[in-house]
Design a protein around this motif. Structure first.
Motif, PDB file in Angstrom:
ATOM      1  N   TYR A  35     -49.853  34.709 -10.607  1.00  0.00           N
ATOM      2  CA  TYR A  35     -48.844  35.261 -11.406  1.00  0.00           C
ATOM      3  C   TYR A  35     -49.380  36.745 -11.816  1.00  0.00           C
ATOM      4  O   TYR A  35     -50.510  36.808 -12.455  1.00  0.00           O
ATOM      5  CB  TYR A  35     -48.801  34.477 -12.588  1.00  0.00           C
ATOM      6  CG  TYR A  35     -47.725  35.086 -13.575  1.00  0.00           C
ATOM      7  CD1 TYR A  35     -48.198  35.446 -14.927  1.00  0.00           C
ATOM      8  CD2 TYR A  35     -46.438  34.853 -13.388  1.00  0.00           C
ATOM      9  CE1 TYR A  35     -47.241  35.769 -15.759  1.00  0.00           C
ATOM     10  CE2 TYR A  35     -45.581  35.398 -14.453  1.00  0.00           C
ATOM     11  CZ  TYR A  35     -45.921  36.043 -15.524  1.00  0.00           C
ATOM     12  OH  TYR A  35     -44.947  36.430 -16.691  1.00  0.00           O
ATOM     13  N   ILE A  43     -41.238  39.017 -19.982  1.00  0.00           N
ATOM     14  CA  ILE A  43     -42.439  37.818 -20.710  1.00  0.00           C
ATOM     15  C   ILE A  43     -43.304  38.530 -21.468  1.00  0.00           C
ATOM     16  O   ILE A  43     -43.899  37.924 -22.302  1.00  0.00           O
ATOM     17  CB  ILE A  43     -42.888  37.069 -19.572  1.00  0.00           C
ATOM     18  CG1 ILE A  43     -41.618  36.218 -18.749  1.00  0.00           C
ATOM     19  CG2 ILE A  43     -43.849  36.022 -19.990  1.00  0.00           C
ATOM     20  CD1 ILE A  43     -41.746  35.357 -17.686  1.00  0.00           C
ATOM     21  N   THR A  54     -46.780  30.775 -17.987  1.00  0.00           N
ATOM     22  CA  THR A  54     -47.120  30.909 -16.629  1.00  0.00           C
ATOM     23  C   THR A  54     -46.179  29.563 -16.004  1.00  0.00           C
ATOM     24  O   THR A  54     -45.738  29.014 -16.507  1.00  0.00           O
ATOM     25  CB  THR A  54     -48.696  30.603 -16.359  1.00  0.00           C
ATOM     26  OG1 THR A  54     -48.929  29.337 -16.642  1.00  0.00           O
ATOM     27  CG2 THR A  54     -49.497  31.373 -17.152  1.00  0.00           C
ATOM     28  N   LEU A 457     -39.303  32.998 -13.714  1.00  0.00           N
ATOM     29  CA  LEU A 457     -40.994  32.917 -13.755  1.00  0.00           C
ATOM     30  C   LEU A 457     -41.605  32.064 -12.687  1.00  0.00           C
ATOM     31  O   LEU A 457     -42.778  32.376 -12.371  1.00  0.00           O
ATOM     32  CB  LEU A 457     -41.117  32.087 -15.025  1.00  0.00           C
ATOM     33  CG  LEU A 457     -42.531  31.497 -15.450  1.00  0.00           C
ATOM     34  CD1 LEU A 457     -43.495  32.701 -15.706  1.00  0.00           C
ATOM     35  CD2 LEU A 457     -42.674  30.540 -16.686  1.00  0.00           C
TER      36      LEU A 457
END
Length: 667
Positions: A35, A43, A54, A457
């Motif tokens: 990530y 975010i 995450t 995400l």
């Protein structure tokens, strides 16, 4: 939920599809280490006190689905009618119909029923694919919620699962099966636009086009206590479905507006509202609502999507289009195919969905649900949508699943792929997004509403270009006062969040009320007296008596049945006029008998008596007594409670009755 004329009416039963973004898609091979800390997504705009989300924060389990709030607490046997306005409003209905106590009548348009059923079947198909990859879970309780109740869990996940007040947990349910979908659709009575259906002889229900999508509608309900219109998100001028039929909603007693898409537009100013309402001519108001500025803007957006896809293909990148609105997809397919055909690009178009073939074929067989331009194309011998010829020419390829053998052999890149996404957690879009997320030449087209933060995400870091489109999905805030001025409802019900954003003070209506979630709002009856229909044959037989106390008011007495038919009170044929059978009946009187007036009338009939007034306790008005002394004894007692006559002489009793009949109105 409406309670109208004693019937409970549920309007729409959708699913909160954005809520399934709390789940991790399959496959998901992105961990915390992958990530990107330098990712510029929204975010990173979280509060400093809350750690950054995450992919590991997402729930790794078989998805559950969030239904209408408190649906699990409803006593479904008390629901009498269900009205479905559009295919999305149908997705949660099998959760109700699978309950053995459900016995309501379900109404929706034919097109909504067909498209909605295909959407539910596609959802079940993608969910079953998830189960095959992830493995089934037999738990009857969402065990994963226990892991989301800690202090370290990001607030966005908590709010989606538990709600702001913590009472949404019961809204999560396991998905229904294909058998549940089929059993649900067996209970549906489909209708055409403007077709009247009668429920229980009391309510007349009619669906009118909303223009939002193929088959989408607003509802008009007429009953013995007045008329009610339900107006959801609507589009005045559409390039694929029938336009918004607002003329059929004019002059209702109550109008319920439930469109929330207008909140996306800017707030109304006083000058906006006043300038709109001042044009009180119906023709001008109609013209202002039907201007083509909005529709041309939508075509420009679609053309821009096609341009971006062509640029990506020219650079060697592919395009993934995850838009789910049927009308938008049909128009994009048409424009995209025509654009590619007129250019030098040789880019294949793939549509991957378990229901793609059936849905696209169906769209060209329903001209009565389409706009006039599409109908004219069919009349002239052309298909309503051009995708049909491109499918025949093998320029558009349809496949039920991403692992279809024919797709594997036909696959080539760059390409353009239409794939349903269900919030980027289920379906072929998940695998394709994993495949292309690292390619900066590729393009992802999202519809507005999918959070680029939580939705994407699991796929970050993502190098693809992202185009998030906001297509027209309802009445713009600036046009709402104009619509009200044209429809002229007596009472308007508006969501409180909409009422806070708009000035409706200049709209000429009896009352404007705001309603909010989980709060009951009572609306009084508009008409004090209900109309009654009397057949002409019966009306000619009635002997009308003119009343003394009400000028130009007549009354007649009859015997028979008082019935409810087609939403109206009726005196049916075959009723007999009073006295037509030769039998006499006692008269009925109403009003107040003044003792002095009654005694004067009796004395004219040679009945002699005197009056005694008795006061009540604490000086309150009591009762009056007329003592009859000649020709025989008797007593007449009058008070607020009524009048009592006592005598042993039938002649005196008859004269007293005649005197009262001469004073009071009666039949």
């Amino acid at each position: 939920m409406l309670n109208l004329s004693g019937f409970r009416i549920l309007i729409d039963c959708p699913l909160d599809l954005l809520a399934i973004t709390i789940f991790s898609p399959v496959p998901c091979d992105v961990g915390i280490e992958a990530y990107g800390q330098n990712d510029q997504s929204s975010i990173q705009k979280k509060q400093k006190l809350e750690r950054q989300m995450t992919p590991d924060d997402l729930v790794s389990a078989e998805p559950w689905y969030k239904t209408v709030k408190t649906l699990h607490l409803w006593e479904v046997s008390l629901i009498d009618i269900v009205l479905i306005s559009n295919p999305m409003g149908l997705l949660g209905l099998p959760f109700l119909t699978q309950n053995p106590r459900f016995c309501a009548k379900i109404y929706m348009t034919e097109a909504t029923a067909k498209i909605g059923q295909l959407m539910m079947e596609d959802l079940v198909s993608m969910h079953m694919e998830f189960r095959r990859l992830h493995g089934p879970e037999d738990s009857s309780f969402p065990w994963w919620t226990k892991n989301l109740d800690g202090e370290q869990v990001p607030s966005v996940l908590k709010n989606l699962v538990f709600g702001e007040n913590g009472d949404d947990l019961g809204s999560w349910m396991r998905l229904y099966s294909l058998d549940d979908v089929k059993n649900c659709m067996k209970k549906v009575q489909d209708v055409k636009f403007a077709e009247e259906v009668c429920y229980n002889g009391t309510l007349i229900i009619k669906a009118l086009s909303s223009g939002l999508d193929i088959g989408a509608c607003n509802w008009l309900i007429n009953g013995p206590n007045g008329s009610l219109s339900y107006v959801s998100d609507s589009i005045f001028v559409s390039h694929h479905s029938k336009n918004f039929d607002f003329h059929g909603l004019k002059g209702t007693d109550v109008m319920i507006y439930s469109g929330f898409s207008c909140l996306q537009s800017a707030e109304m100013t006083d000058s906006d509202c006043i300038s709109t309402i001042s044009e009180n001519n119906d023709e001008r108001l109609t013209a202002s609502l039907l201007d083509n500025e909005e529709s041309l803007g939508e075509l420009e957006k679609l053309a821009f999507v096609c341009l971006c896809a062509a640029e990506s293909a020219d650079a060697g990148g592919s395009t993934l289009i995850t838009i789910t609105r049927v009308g938008i997809v049909l128009q994009l397919l048409e424009l995209m195919s025509n654009s590619i055909e007129s250019s030098s690009l040789k880019v294949p178009i793939f549509v991957i969905s378990s229901v793609a073939e059936e849905l696209l074929a169906y769209a060209n067989t329903i001209p009565e649900w389409l706009c006039e331009q599409r109908q004219e194309k069919l009349i002239s011998g052309e298909p309503s949508f051009d995708h049909l010829k491109f499918i025949k020419d093998k320029k558009i390829h349809l496949f039920p699943a991403i692992h279809s053998p024919n797709l594997i052999t036909s696959w080539q890149e760059p390409c353009i792929v239409f794939a349903p996404h269900w919030s980027l957690r289920l379906g072929p879009s998940v695998q394709l997004l994993q495949h292309w997320r690292g390619d900066p030449k590729s393009l992802l087209v999202l519809e507005d509403g999918i959070s680029s933060g939580l939705g994407l995400l699991p796929f970050r870091p993502i190098a693809m270009k992202i185009l998030q489109c906001s297509f027209l999905s309802g009445i713009r805030l600036q046009k709402f006062p104009t619509l009200l001025s044209l429809l002229k409802p007596k009472i308007v019900l508006v969501p409180d969040v909409v009422n806070q954003r708009i000035n409706l003070s200049t709209v000429k209506t009896k009352s404007i009320l705001s309603y909010s979630e989980n709060k009951m709002l009572s609306v009084g009856r508009i008409a004090e007296n209900a109309d009654v229909e009397i057949m002409a044959e019966l009306a000619t037989k009635l002997s009308w008596k003119k009343l003394r106390q009400r000028e130009n008011f007549g009354i007649a007495r009859l015997k028979g049945d008082f019935v409810m038919e087609n939403g109206k009170h009726r005196l049916v044929s075959g009723l007999d006029q009073e006295g037509s059978s030769g039998k006499t009946r006692s008269l009925r009187h109403w009003g107040t008998v003044a003792p002095e007036t009654l005694l004067d009338a009796l004395m004219k009939m040679s009945v002699i008596g005197s009056i005694e007034h008795r006061r009540g306790e604490n000086g309150a008005e009591g009762k009056s007594i007329i003592y009859i002394t000649n020709p025989s004894g008797g007593m007449i007692e009058t008070s607020e409670m009524g009048t009592a006559i006592t005598t042993d002489d039938e002649t005196v009793a008859s004269k007293i009755f005649q005197a009262i009949d001469g004073i009071l109105d009666g039949i």
